[in-house]
Design a protein around this motif. Structure first.
Motif, PDB file in Angstrom:
ATOM      1  N   GLU A 631     -20.599 -36.039   6.189  1.00  0.00           N
ATOM      2  CA  GLU A 631     -20.405 -37.071   5.174  1.00  0.00           C
ATOM      3  C   GLU A 631     -19.478 -36.573   4.070  1.00  0.00           C
ATOM      4  OE1 GLU A 631     -23.132 -39.991   2.311  1.00  0.00           O
ATOM      5  OE2 GLU A 631     -24.076 -38.511   3.617  1.00  0.00           O
ATOM      6  N   LEU A 632     -19.636 -35.304   3.718  1.00  0.00           N
ATOM      7  CA  LEU A 632     -18.772 -34.706   2.709  1.00  0.00           C
ATOM      8  C   LEU A 632     -17.340 -34.604   3.214  1.00  0.00           C
ATOM      9  CD1 LEU A 632     -19.051 -33.476  -0.131  1.00  0.00           C
ATOM     10  CD2 LEU A 632     -19.299 -31.247   0.955  1.00  0.00           C
ATOM     11  N   GLU A 633     -17.174 -34.248   4.481  1.00  0.00           N
ATOM     12  CA  GLU A 633     -15.840 -34.147   5.063  1.00  0.00           C
ATOM     13  C   GLU A 633     -15.138 -35.502   5.072  1.00  0.00           C
ATOM     14  OE1 GLU A 633     -16.446 -32.510   8.906  1.00  0.00           O
ATOM     15  OE2 GLU A 633     -16.356 -30.435   8.221  1.00  0.00           O
ATOM     16  N   SER A 634     -15.901 -36.565   5.246  1.00  0.00           N
ATOM     17  CA  SER A 634     -15.284 -37.890   5.287  1.00  0.00           C
ATOM     18  C   SER A 634     -14.658 -38.248   3.943  1.00  0.00           C
ATOM     19  CB  SER A 634     -16.325 -38.947   5.673  1.00  0.00           C
ATOM     20  OG  SER A 634     -17.253 -39.160   4.616  1.00  0.00           O
ATOM     21  N   GLU A 635     -15.217 -37.709   2.873  1.00  0.00           N
ATOM     22  CA  GLU A 635     -14.642 -37.956   1.560  1.00  0.00           C
ATOM     23  C   GLU A 635     -13.459 -37.033   1.297  1.00  0.00           C
ATOM     24  OE1 GLU A 635     -15.878 -37.998  -3.171  1.00  0.00           O
ATOM     25  OE2 GLU A 635     -17.384 -37.647  -1.642  1.00  0.00           O
ATOM     26  N   ASP A 636     -13.588 -35.786   1.735  1.00  0.00           N
ATOM     27  CA  ASP A 636     -12.526 -34.805   1.501  1.00  0.00           C
ATOM     28  C   ASP A 636     -12.272 -34.059   2.806  1.00  0.00           C
ATOM     29  OD1 ASP A 636     -10.734 -33.000   0.579  1.00  0.00           O
ATOM     30  OD2 ASP A 636     -12.104 -31.920  -0.731  1.00  0.00           O
ATOM     31  N   ILE A 637     -11.410 -34.604   3.636  1.00  0.00           N
ATOM     32  CA  ILE A 637     -11.156 -34.014   4.949  1.00  0.00           C
ATOM     33  C   ILE A 637     -10.449 -32.676   4.811  1.00  0.00           C
ATOM     34  CG2 ILE A 637      -8.918 -35.091   5.293  1.00  0.00           C
ATOM     35  CD1 ILE A 637     -11.693 -34.450   7.900  1.00  0.00           C
ATOM     36  N   GLN A 638      -9.938 -32.370   3.622  1.00  0.00           N
ATOM     37  CA  GLN A 638      -9.287 -31.081   3.437  1.00  0.00           C
ATOM     38  C   GLN A 638     -10.272 -29.926   3.550  1.00  0.00           C
ATOM     39  OE1 GLN A 638      -6.111 -30.810   0.458  1.00  0.00           O
ATOM     40  NE2 GLN A 638      -6.516 -32.937  -0.064  1.00  0.00           N
ATOM     41  N   ILE A 639     -11.557 -30.227   3.517  1.00  0.00           N
ATOM     42  CA  ILE A 639     -12.572 -29.204   3.774  1.00  0.00           C
ATOM     43  C   ILE A 639     -12.384 -28.645   5.178  1.00  0.00           C
ATOM     44  CG2 ILE A 639     -15.061 -28.870   4.117  1.00  0.00           C
ATOM     45  CD1 ILE A 639     -15.502 -30.911   1.901  1.00  0.00           C
ATOM     46  N   GLU A 640     -11.931 -29.498   6.092  1.00  0.00           N
ATOM     47  CA  GLU A 640     -11.689 -29.062   7.468  1.00  0.00           C
ATOM     48  C   GLU A 640     -10.391 -28.261   7.509  1.00  0.00           C
ATOM     49  OE1 GLU A 640     -12.803 -28.861  10.361  1.00  0.00           O
ATOM     50  OE2 GLU A 640     -14.378 -30.303  10.729  1.00  0.00           O
ATOM     51  N   GLU A 670      -7.428 -41.396   6.557  1.00  0.00           N
ATOM     52  CA  GLU A 670      -6.929 -42.724   6.917  1.00  0.00           C
ATOM     53  C   GLU A 670      -5.435 -42.669   7.218  1.00  0.00           C
ATOM     54  OE1 GLU A 670      -6.478 -46.479   4.206  1.00  0.00           O
ATOM     55  OE2 GLU A 670      -8.536 -46.428   4.977  1.00  0.00           O
ATOM     56  N   CYS A 671      -4.706 -41.894   6.433  1.00  0.00           N
ATOM     57  CA  CYS A 671      -3.269 -41.730   6.668  1.00  0.00           C
ATOM     58  C   CYS A 671      -3.012 -41.025   7.997  1.00  0.00           C
ATOM     59  CB  CYS A 671      -2.645 -40.949   5.516  1.00  0.00           C
ATOM     60  SG  CYS A 671      -0.889 -40.586   5.731  1.00  0.00           S
ATOM     61  N   LEU A 672      -3.785 -39.994   8.288  1.00  0.00           N
ATOM     62  CA  LEU A 672      -3.614 -39.265   9.546  1.00  0.00           C
ATOM     63  C   LEU A 672      -3.902 -40.170  10.745  1.00  0.00           C
ATOM     64  CD1 LEU A 672      -5.210 -35.820   8.662  1.00  0.00           C
ATOM     65  CD2 LEU A 672      -2.805 -36.277   9.110  1.00  0.00           C
ATOM     66  N   ILE A 673      -4.916 -40.998  10.620  1.00  0.00           N
ATOM     67  CA  ILE A 673      -5.247 -41.916  11.712  1.00  0.00           C
ATOM     68  C   ILE A 673      -4.120 -42.918  11.935  1.00  0.00           C
ATOM     69  CG2 ILE A 673      -6.817 -43.768  12.408  1.00  0.00           C
ATOM     70  CD1 ILE A 673      -9.059 -42.219  10.989  1.00  0.00           C
ATOM     71  N   GLN A 674      -3.576 -43.422  10.849  1.00  0.00           N
ATOM     72  CA  GLN A 674      -2.497 -44.405  10.969  1.00  0.00           C
ATOM     73  C   GLN A 674      -1.239 -43.799  11.583  1.00  0.00           C
ATOM     74  OE1 GLN A 674      -2.084 -45.773   6.946  1.00  0.00           O
ATOM     75  NE2 GLN A 674      -3.921 -47.063   7.028  1.00  0.00           N
ATOM     76  N   ASN A 675      -1.043 -42.507  11.374  1.00  0.00           N
ATOM     77  CA  ASN A 675       0.160 -41.844  11.892  1.00  0.00           C
ATOM     78  C   ASN A 675      -0.158 -40.915  13.064  1.00  0.00           C
ATOM     79  OD1 ASN A 675       2.459 -42.492   9.796  1.00  0.00           O
ATOM     80  ND2 ASN A 675       0.622 -42.076   8.599  1.00  0.00           N
ATOM     81  N   LYS A 676      -1.267 -41.167  13.702  1.00  0.00           N
ATOM     82  CA  LYS A 676      -1.731 -40.260  14.746  1.00  0.00           C
ATOM     83  C   LYS A 676      -0.767 -40.175  15.920  1.00  0.00           C
ATOM     84  CE  LYS A 676      -5.532 -41.168  17.197  1.00  0.00           C
ATOM     85  NZ  LYS A 676      -6.950 -41.293  17.570  1.00  0.00           N
ATOM     86  N   HIS A 677       0.006 -41.196  16.140  1.00  0.00           N
ATOM     87  CA  HIS A 677       0.873 -41.215  17.316  1.00  0.00           C
ATOM     88  C   HIS A 677       2.357 -41.143  16.956  1.00  0.00           C
ATOM     89  CE1 HIS A 677      -2.524 -41.867  19.930  1.00  0.00           C
ATOM     90  NE2 HIS A 677      -2.938 -42.803  19.116  1.00  0.00           N
ATOM     91  N   ARG A 701     -22.144 -43.640   7.414  1.00  0.00           N
ATOM     92  CA  ARG A 701     -21.958 -42.818   6.222  1.00  0.00           C
ATOM     93  C   ARG A 701     -20.820 -41.816   6.389  1.00  0.00           C
ATOM     94  NH1 ARG A 701     -25.903 -39.259   5.207  1.00  0.00           N
ATOM     95  NH2 ARG A 701     -26.488 -39.219   7.403  1.00  0.00           N
ATOM     96  N   PHE A 702     -20.447 -41.533   7.649  1.00  0.00           N
ATOM     97  CA  PHE A 702     -19.411 -40.538   7.910  1.00  0.00           C
ATOM     98  C   PHE A 702     -18.006 -41.087   7.671  1.00  0.00           C
ATOM     99  CE2 PHE A 702     -22.395 -38.413  11.219  1.00  0.00           C
ATOM    100  CZ  PHE A 702     -23.222 -38.008  10.184  1.00  0.00           C
ATOM    101  N   SER A 703     -17.913 -42.393   7.373  1.00  0.00           N
ATOM    102  CA  SER A 703     -16.629 -42.997   6.993  1.00  0.00           C
ATOM    103  C   SER A 703     -16.719 -43.326   5.511  1.00  0.00           C
ATOM    104  CB  SER A 703     -16.354 -44.259   7.800  1.00  0.00           C
ATOM    105  OG  SER A 703     -16.268 -43.972   9.174  1.00  0.00           O
ATOM    106  N   TYR A 704     -16.145 -42.455   4.691  1.00  0.00           N
ATOM    107  CA  TYR A 704     -16.372 -42.542   3.253  1.00  0.00           C
ATOM    108  C   TYR A 704     -15.936 -43.886   2.681  1.00  0.00           C
ATOM    109  CZ  TYR A 704     -16.092 -41.568  -1.715  1.00  0.00           C
ATOM    110  OH  TYR A 704     -16.248 -41.624  -3.080  1.00  0.00           O
ATOM    111  N   LYS A 705     -14.731 -44.317   2.988  1.00  0.00           N
ATOM    112  CA  LYS A 705     -14.225 -45.564   2.406  1.00  0.00           C
ATOM    113  C   LYS A 705     -15.038 -46.756   2.887  1.00  0.00           C
ATOM    114  CE  LYS A 705      -9.945 -45.803   1.263  1.00  0.00           C
ATOM    115  NZ  LYS A 705      -8.471 -45.939   1.227  1.00  0.00           N
TER     116      LYS A 705
END
Length: 1135
Positions: A631-640, A670-677, A701-705
């Motif tokens: 859940e925390l990663e969904s808010e700040d994916i930079q943790i990954e 969200e930006c990464l998903i939109q530009n995934k391809h 809950r894992f999708s923050y937005k």
């Protein structure tokens, strides 16, 4: 100043008194001369030898002239020393080689000589004369009671502060004599007599042991103290008085290594080898030898002696002269003494380090000299585990079993750390706690150089990847963590780094940058203790958990972290994401699940991914921990960190604006998903982003937005649903129902509806993001789409194309998906991707739900992209297989379908498409002009489309596939939507043998008869003639077709040659059709008559026939009636 019996310090007095006696020369005018001899040397007791008695009578007595020692002095000592008793004494007692062994009689003489020196108190006045200037400054010593030796004792106590050269040298020289034999140290024998006997450290009777080796006795007792500290069940207990005496001896020998007789003899050669240029005094030789302790050429005997002294320093920091001197002011300033700690542990090196490190971490000023000394001793503790009694006591079994033979350069400690990480077996909790305590004491997080094993392993990485960071800066460790699992990292450094980080991660205070930036927030929000304090009620790991909970609070929730602290918390979370074992709570709660589900996941980052994949299978405690982190990663994916590293190119190119935001809030993912391809996207990034999307499906809950936008709606409308896909279905169903019912106030909030649309679009990209569909079609994917990539909805498209071969359950789900996509084309990922630019060009202002309809209308535009055109055709073919996949047709023909095509509905198989049968039924009714206006308009469009492209007519394809290949193969191969295949079939109607195909072609002819617009070939050929001759006639219901036929029959009218030819062909076809396909019922016959161009003639003939029948009936009725009357009359007459 207390007496010897009270504080064990009277031996100071003995030292100085002996110095006075040694300093007295034969000349009475120079009583303080250092190189002279006493005028009379009293030899005490019955043990005195005759030669000693003679010495008392001779005013210029010299050791070199005594008969029992003359030979030894001549053989061993340089000639220039013979006139100086002190120099001769030093020369003789420093002998260690067996070849130079001095005689027993000479030993006895030396012993009695030194003993008398230590017991004669008459020369206190000489000490006053030598140290006159010093005493004038040390009023404390000058005011001592004279005649009891306390003045000299006081001078020894302040030896460090004596600046007068002659006085300092005088005391130092005498100390060397006293330390040569423990029996000469006043009070020492009384305090340690029992321990000497019990430990068998040597005889206390003169003559039974070589007096020159009496330093070994002190060494033996020192080892006894160490052994007691390192063993839990030792049988020998050394009294506090003896411990104090031994440690005091070690302390007073701290400035000059000559005074530690055991170490001096053990390291004499090593001193010459390693420290030849180092000047003796102030502990410099000790430090030099310590620094070379693990050199290959260092003798084992010296190494052992150095280790013993280091262990004593660990018990009493004052045994290190340089440390005690450099840190004296700081210790007093920050109260790191008895006022802070219990008396029994006030002198422990660990407490000194912790106290002063706490001051440094709090931003207080500690002198650079003291910090330098602390650095040396912290490094010393990390290099040699044996200097920490707690490690020896708690980890003995682990060392013997896993780490034997690795004593040098910190290897044993790192081996134990590796065991703790679970890489080499299990470890006792006490041992782990001892290691954690040692890491806190040494604080390697503040300076990586303290950990020699890490420093050596990572030197090359630091020089390349971290060369921009100042040497010794705490950010070096952070830099190394940032390059973990990169090409710049080497394997040895990786192991050492993770072993150390395992312990640093378990106490937030051990990361100096985090502590400095967050200590205020930790105290304010988490009630954290100071740096060197611990609490069982507040474990160290709990503080960081508290910090990161507050780090991601919104402004509305309040009590947020400062910006600096938040940045540091994010940095730590990024590092912990690299390895599950760096998260203490996760490792503790998930150990069982890691072994059960993830034992084979050994690559970096795989363990966390594995736990996320098996989220539903985890035990409750582990599931909660993993869920919270996700859940925390969904808010700040930079943790990954690993994902961010893999996606760095795409972030820099497409997402740098959101990546630079202080607060992420899910925008970056969200930006990464939109530009995934995008073509810049690499495979690792795609896999990482897709995995995160799959994990999101497990819990909304894992999708923050999505969570922030819809949490209130979920609680209100879908309270018992947890899985994200189910929540999306629940909310989208609610939105659809409200839309269809045209309710004024939607139950789902506007912000949730907007985010719901984003989630639906993302889910359409990969079949795995729709778990029910994926599970239903898993076997079909293996059989039919095994080599097809999952991304870009390619598997979904593959299943659509192979729909006829799918299993029943998969077919049902795919049909349901298509139905949803046709109702909302924006969810058709492939269509939206392929036609993205065409949508912008032709349908930019169109409602998203009407995009496909708009594209169909623009399909034949010259600027239409061929790939998009092909995709539109695919969707048209799909729509024409089943009216349910065409929402506009379904709505327009809602009443017509059950009215005219109920038999088709009744005969359909469950969960199967109608294969165009319903639309074919409606097309027939269209030809009969029986449909409602709205339905007729939609069918006309379909007929027009299918007339241009036979592939849009499912029934034609099914019934005429063989004829198309044989008769119209050339036209079909062109794949041009010009209606040439249909025209070919019409022209070759006589050649068609299949009844089903013949019927479909006849239906096409029938349809074209109803309206010229549904016959594009004829309409194109006759466009000018329609404009010239039939412009005033409205289209529809066959009116313009009738106009053209009348014009064809009118000899006064000249039609275009192509139009005339095509029109005549149609008349011939219709004529043939009437012969081979007679009406199947009265209603169909009536419709044929009504639609016939000669309907007036036919109706006239019918009317004439009816009239003939009517009048004929009347005539026949009258005749019948007359005959009947005549018969009745005859019968009556007969009766």
């Amino acid at each position: 100043m207390a007496a010897c019996g009270r504080v064990r310090r009277l031996w100071y007095l003995c030292v100085i008194t002996g110095l006075i006696l040694l300093g007295s020369t034969g000349s009475r005018a120079q009583p303080a001369s250092l190189d002279g001899a006493p005028a009379a040397v009293p030899v005490g007791g019955a043990a005195a030898q005759p030669v000693a008695s003679q010495a008392r009578r001779l005013p210029g007595w010299k050791l070199a002239e005594e008969e029992v020692c003359r030979e030894d002095v001549t053989r061993i000592c340089p000639r220039h020393t013979w006139n100086n008793n002190l120099a001769v004494l030093e020369c003789l007692q420093d002998v260690r080689e067996t070849d130079n062994e001095i005689s027993s009689d000479c030993n006895h003489l030396l012993w009695n000589y030194k003993l008398n020196l230590t017991k004669d108190l008459k020369f206190e006045s000489v000490a006053k004369e030598i140290c006159k200037s010093t005493l004038s400054m040390l009023t404390e010593c000058a005011n001592e009671t004279p005649g009891k030796g306390y003045i000299v004792s006081c001078l020894v106590d302040h030896r460090v502060n004596i600046t007068e050269y002659q006085c300092h040298q005088y005391i130092t020289k005498m100390a060397a004599i006293i330390y040569s034999d423990y029996r000469l140290i006043c009070g020492f024998m009384e305090d340690c007599k029992t321990e000497i006997d019990a430990l068998k450290c040597g005889s206390i009777r003169p003559g039974e042991k070589d007096p020159h080796s009496q330093g070994e006795v002190v060494s033996c007792l020192e080892k006894g103290i160490i052994k007691e500290a390192e063993e839990a069940n030792t049988q020998m207990h050394i009294s506090d008085k003896c411990k104090q005496a031994i440690l005091r001896v070690a302390e007073l020998s701290s400035d000059d290594f000559h005074l530690d007789r055991h170490l001096y003899f053990a390291c004499r050669d090593d001193r010459e080898r390693f420290c030849e240029t180092v000047q003796a005094g102030e502990g410099r030789v000790y430090k030099c030898l310590f620094n070379h302790k693990f050199e290959e050429s260092m003798s084992e005997r010296c190494r052992d002696a150095l280790t013993t002294r280091q262990k004593l320093i660990a018990q009493d920091y004052k045994i290190s002269y340089s440390l005690a001197k450099s840190c004296k002011a700081d210790l007093k300033k920050y109260r790191c003494n008895v006022e802070n700690h219990p008396r029994s542990r006030e002198a422990r090196l660990s407490y000194l380090l912790l106290c002063l490190e706490s001051a440094v971490h709090r931003g207080r000023q500690v002198s650079s000299e003291c910090q330098g000394e602390m650095l040396d001793y912290r490094r010393m503790l990390m290099e040699d585990f044996s200097l920490s009694p707690e490690i020896i006591l708690s980890c003995r079994g682990e060392i013997e079993h896993h780490c034997s033979g690795l004593h040098r350069k910190g290897r044993t400690l790192h081996c134990l750390m590796k065991v703790v990480r679970g890489e080499k077996g299990n470890i006792a909790e006490k041992c782990q706690q001892a290691l954690q305590t040692l890491v806190q004491e040494t604080d390697p997080g503040a300076d990586y150089r303290i950990d020699r094993a890490l420093n050596e392993a990572c030197e090359s990485v630091i020089q390349t990847a971290c060369k921009h960071v100042r040497s010794g800066d705490p950010m070096i460790l952070s830099c190394l963590m940032e390059h973990l699992y990169t090409e710049k990292m080497v394997e040895e450094c990786e192991h050492r780094l993770l072993e150390l980080q395992y312990f640093i991660s378990r106490d937030w205070k051990l990361d100096p940058i985090l502590y400095r930036k967050c200590q205020g927030d930790a105290s304010r929000l988490c009630h954290a203790n100071s740096w060197n304090e611990t609490s069982e009620n507040m474990p160290a790991g709990a503080v960081f958990s508290c910090l990161y909970r507050h780090a991601y609070r919104t402004e509305e929730q309040g009590r947020r972290l400062s910006r600096e602290c938040r940045a540091e918390v994010q940095r730590i979370l990024h590092q912990r994401a690299l390895d599950v074992k760096l998260d203490p709570a996760m490792q503790a709660k998930c150990m069982t699940d890691l072994g059960k589900w993830c034992s084979e996941k050994t690559e970096s980052g795989q363990e966390l991914e594995c736990l996320q994949d098996h989220l539903e299978d985890l035990i409750v405690e582990c599931r909660e921990i993993v869920g919270n982190l996700t859940e925390l990663e969904s808010e700040d994916i930079q943790i990954e960190a690993l994902l961010m590293r893999a996606c760095e190119p795409i972030i820099q190119t497409f997402c740098h604006e959101v990546a630079d935001n202080q607060i992420d809030s899910g925008d970056l993912m969200e930006c990464l998903i939109q530009n995934k391809h995008q073509k810049e996207m690499n495979e690792k990034c795609i896999v990482g982003v897709t995995h995160f999307q799959l994990v999101q499906m497990k819990d909304f809950r894992f999708s923050y937005k999505f969570k922030m936008a819809c949490k209130e709606d979920v609680l209100k409308l879908c309270p018992s649903i947890k899985k994200k896909v189910d929540v999306v279905i629940c909310l989208s169903t609610t939105v659809r129902n409200d839309t269809l019912q045209e309710v004024k106030d939607h139950r789902v909030s506007l912000k949730c509806r907007k985010q719901l649309r984003v989630e639906e679009l993302e889910m359409s990209e990969d079949i795995r993001l729709e778990p029910e569909l994926y599970e239903a079609c898993k076997n079909d994917i293996k059989a039919l789409c095994q080599s097809v990539p999952y991304g870009n909805a390619q598997v979904i498209e593959c299943l659509k194309e192979a729909k006829k071969q799918l299993s029943a359950s998969c077919h049902k789900k795919v049909f349901k998906l298509q139905e949803t996509e046709m109702m909302d084309p924006e969810l058709d990922y492939t269509l939206m991707r392929v036609c993205k630019q065409m949508i912008k060009r032709f349908c930019s202002d169109t409602d998203p739900k009407n995009i496909l309809q708009c594209l169909k209308q623009s399909k034949n535009a010259e600027t239409m992209d061929p790939k998009c055109k092909q995709m539109i055709t695919k969707r048209q073919i799909t729509q024409n297989t089943d009216y349910r996949l065409n929402p506009v047709l379904r709505k327009s023909c809602k009443a017509d379908i059950p009215k005219f095509c109920q038999n088709v509905l009744n005969n359909a198989k469950d969960e199967m498409e109608f294969e165009g049968k319903v639309i074919s039924c409606l097309k027939v009714k269209y030809a009969d002009q029986r449909l409602s206006p709205d339905c007729e308009d939609q069918i006309r469009v379909i007929i027009q489309e299918t007339a241009l492209d036979y592939r849009l007519d499912p029934q034609l394809q099914v019934q005429c596939s063989e004829e198309i290949n044989i008769i119209c193969g050339e036209e079909a191969a062109a794949q041009e939507p010009t209606g040439q295949v249909e025209e070919c079939l019409k022209m070759n109607l006589l050649k068609i043998q299949s009844p089903g195909c013949k019927k479909e072609v006849l239906n096409m002819l029938k349809e074209s008869k109803a309206d010229i617009f549904v016959d594009p070939v004829l309409h194109t050929a006759c466009a000018l003639d329609i404009k010239h001759h039939c412009a005033a006639i409205p289209p529809g219901k066959g009116r313009q077709m009738s106009c053209l036929i009348e014009a064809l029959q009118d000899k006064m009218v000249r039609l275009q040659p192509e139009c005339k030819k095509r029109l005549q062909d149609r008349l011939d076809m219709w004529s043939y059709a009437a012969k081979v396909a007679p009406a199947e019922g009265f209603s169909e016959l009536a419709m044929q008559v009504m639609n016939s161009p000669s309907k007036n003639y036919i109706l006239s003939v019918i009317m004439v026939g009816v009239c003939v029948l009517f009048f004929g009936g009347l005539f026949c009725g009258r005749i019948t009636k007359r005959v009947t009357r005549e018969m009745k009359d005859r019968k009556r007459v007969y009766l």
